[in-house]
Scaffold this active site. Sequence first.
Site, short mmCIF file in Angstrom:
data_model
loop_
_atom_site.label_atom_id
_atom_site.label_comp_id
_atom_site.label_asym_id
_atom_site.label_seq_id
_atom_site.Cartn_x
_atom_site.Cartn_y
_atom_site.Cartn_z
N HIS A 116 0.83 -1.21 0.00
CA HIS A 116 0.00 0.00 0.00
C HIS A 116 0.87 1.26 0.00
CE1 HIS A 116 0.84 1.18 4.16
NE2 HIS A 116 0.79 -0.12 4.46
N HIS B 223 0.70 -5.32 2.94
CA HIS B 223 1.47 -4.47 3.83
C HIS B 223 2.90 -4.99 3.94
CE1 HIS B 223 -2.44 -2.91 5.25
NE2 HIS B 223 -2.82 -4.16 5.04
#
Length: 159
Positions: free
Chosen positions: A9, A146
Amino acid sequence: MGKIILVRHGETELNVRGIYFGHMDPPLNAKGKDQAQKAMEILKDVDYDKIYTSDLNRAFETANIVNHKNIELVSTESLREINFGIFEGYSYKELQEKYPEELKASEDWRNYNYITGESVTEMQNRAIKFIDDVVNLDETTVLVSHWGPINTILSYYIS
């Protein structure tokens, strides 16, 4: 044979502030949206079959931006960042004051289980289980996640 493409992200304000925020859910900031757009430019010629994303806002926003084919996004808790438990919402400096013993113990990151959170091994196990149980390895799949899950996925398959 397909492939798995891992995308992290984009940036959030909590990244900028150096806050532990595994399961907290901030949106992307302007730089994070720009980073996601740049990732989309890199992927624009990739013919992927599926996109799975962490259900946390920053990853889901990134997945929406990189999804140049506009296919359905499938979100899952399995691709979430590690749950930092009692560390969530604090900076390193704040943790030095509030939880110095726990912070010292967390230096053994492979074995440390964040109080009210999870360990790196638990995070890795859920991410790998997701790949084993859900991802079709004959297709090209984008996983938007992530730092933690991406690194543990890579270490699992490379080591």
